[in-house]
Design a protein around this motif. Structure first.
Motif: not given
Length: 557
Positions: A238-246
């Motif tokens: 759902a997201s890159r490792d440095d991002q949040l998924a929402l």
């Protein structure tokens, strides 16, 4: 130009069987959702129950009749492992098994750190998980899922694995708390993960049924396979490792809470595509949805649904890019029709108590129910993504220009197709906030070449709704793209008014005369209304040979 936390990873894994699918192939599903947690340290979630219901509808549209659902208190380590084991017993060569999990995720100090996996393990806390008094039945490490699938499901059974959960990341652009409406699917904050160490967990309890014939692996022993150890596994996060998924109310306030990637996946396989017979994720209109098509579509949709705060990722084995995801493509069952967004006006007078009859918005009862908030005092327009999207908006006419622009963008969002080309914003990317005077470079990147000529049309919808034609201009001729991998379109610096600009690029097999004429007439005016219908017509006319890319540019002090 006018420039204007769910610590999560939703994982989509697509595993295709080896060889052709037999005529009797079936689709089966295991759907697991956790919304309620017993530990006070883990917040409950509103989205997983809605996600599971949506995935059940999607599974049935794919022909699934064998569907197992585990929810909340019924979800334990043993119940999930048993469901996978039993599904393996019922599955036959060529079948598809959809495994879906929605709920919190987390990370803890790894029991056996190594260079590949690093210092932390990703895991799924189940309803009974307590970081202090841990029960091995109350959590599942990501490697456990891989071990069970490798052990219990034959390799000639195709697996679609969707895990809507969280593990690590951060926000790259600050949020405005006045309107931020996303919920993080995060069990523990990043710092707390450093203090969590999971207790020992059992290995596979049941006998191998199919693919995993590894010598020496018996019930009770711990196998430690990784994603790459399953050679038929395609993985979308759902997201890159440095991002949040929402998760959020989707498609707008007042709608049910949904995991963003789950919502995008449902749309990918349920909205009609350019030929109306196959879903919108069939980006080239050939009647099939391939691994690279669904990965590309989900990537663009997740970015736009989260205001560039989240971006899905795709991993697949060599040679699998053009492999169809399903034996049969589902028939589209949803429509593109979206209700007008809700608006709350703060400091309004009696003349603004209701929305004008022809407005591209409807009035919200409160700011908590609004997709957009217009603050008359500061002349700002805020969006539920936690961003100031326009500034200096002091009149109803100016606000109408802003909302006409957003209605066009919201209408175009499900139609974005970036398989052949994508707009890029440098040097910080589309997820950053660019301050006054910051340099900006916009380019059109070719991601796939060939297939005949393509004609590019690029314009900007500024934060206040002003239309600005960028390409082609006089010296650009008809705007036919060459084989260059990247074509520079704009180099400038940020100047007021601040907010969010939308750069729109359309590539078509023929010159879009009607659209370009409309853009020339609208250039320099707040006149976004009608452009979405013209673009949609060009995409339909292109029948899979046209592409649409939208880049967002966030600016402010």
């Amino acid at each position: 130009m006018r420039a204007a936390l769910r610590l999560c990873s939703l994982v989509l894994a697509l595993v295709a069987g080896v060889g052709s699918l037999p005529a009797h192939a079936e689709t089966r599903a295991i759907l697991v959702g956790v919304s309620r947690y017993q530990s006070a340290s883990i917040p409950d979630l509103a989205g997983p129950a809605n996600d599971v219901s949506a995935m059940e509808r999607l599974a049935r549209s794919l022909g699934a009749s064998d569907i197992v659902t585990l929810a909340d208190g019924a979800v334990t380590r043993s119940s999930v492992e048993t469901a996978i084991h039993d599904m393996g017993q019922r599955s036959r060569s060529g079948d598809w098994v959809l495994f879906y999990f929605s709920g919190h995720g987390a990370q803890a100090r790894a029991q056996n750190p190594d260079e590949t996996d690093g210092a932390y393990d990703q895991f799924v806390p189940l309803p009974g998980f307590d970081p202090v008094g841990q029960d091995p039945e109350s959590f599942i490490v990501d490697k456990d899922f891989y071990a069970w699938m490798k052990r219990y499901l034959p390799q000639d059974v195709a697996i679609l694995m969707v895990v809507d959960s969280c593990h690590s990341g951060t926000m790259h652009r600050a949020i405005d708390p006045r309107t931020f409406a996303f919920t993080p699917r995060i069990a523990f904050r990043p710092g707390e993960a450093r203090a969590i160490e999971l207790v020992a967990r059992p290995g596979p309890r049941l006998g191998a049924l199919g693919a995993d014939a590894t010598p020496g692996v018996v019930p009770g022993e711990i196998a430690v396979p990784r994603r790459e150890d399953l050679p038929n596994l395609v993985y979308i996060g759902a997201s890159r490792d440095d991002q949040l998924a929402l998760e959020a109310a989707l498609p707008q306030e007042g709608a049910p809470q949904r995991g963003v990637l789950t919502y995008a996946l449902e749309q990918a396989l349920s909205l009609p595509g350019s030929n109306d017979q196959s879903p919108v994720a069939d980006l080239d209109g050939d009647g099939l949805v391939t691994v690279v098509e669904i990965g590309s579509y989900l990537n663009s949709q997740v970015r736009m649904l989260t205001a560039q705060r989240q971006e899905s990722t795709l991993f697949f084995p060599a040679g699998w890019a053009e492999r169809p995801v399903f034996a049969a493509v589902p028939v589209p069952r949803l429509s593109f029709d979206l209700p007008a967004p809700y608006v709350m006006i703060a400091g309004q007078g009696d003349d603004l108590a209701t929305a004008p009859q022809d407005a591209a918005w409807q009035l919200a009862a409160s700011s908590n129910e609004a997709d957009f908030l217009w603050l008359l005092g500061s002349r700002e327009v805020l969006r539920s993504s936690g961003d100031v999207v326009a500034s200096g908006i002091a009149s109803q006419a100016a606000f109408a220009g802003v909302m006409d622009k957003w209605q066009a963008i919201l209408t175009l969002r499900p139609l974005v197709s970036e398989l052949a080309m994508r707009l890029t914003v440098d040097p910080l990317g589309s997820d950053a906030l660019y301050g006054e005077g910051a340099p900006i470079a916009v380019a059109l990147a070719r991601t796939r070449r060939g297939g005949g000529p393509r004609y590019a049309t690029v314009f900007n919808l500024a934060s206040d709704g002003t239309v600005q034609l960028l390409y082609p201009l006089g010296p650009d001729g008809e705007g036919q793209l060459d084989d260059a991998l990247q074509q520079s379109l704009l180099d400038t610096v940020v100047v007021p008014p601040f907010g969010v600009d939308h750069l729109v690029a359309l590539a078509t097999p023929d010159v879009p005369e009607a659209l370009r004429a409309a853009l020339r007439n609208a250039d320099g005016q707040r006149a976004a209304g009608g452009l979405a219908a013209l673009i949609r017509a060009e995409l339909k006319k292109g029948r899979g040979k046209a592409s649409l890319s939208i880049a967002e540019l966030y600016t402010g002090n």
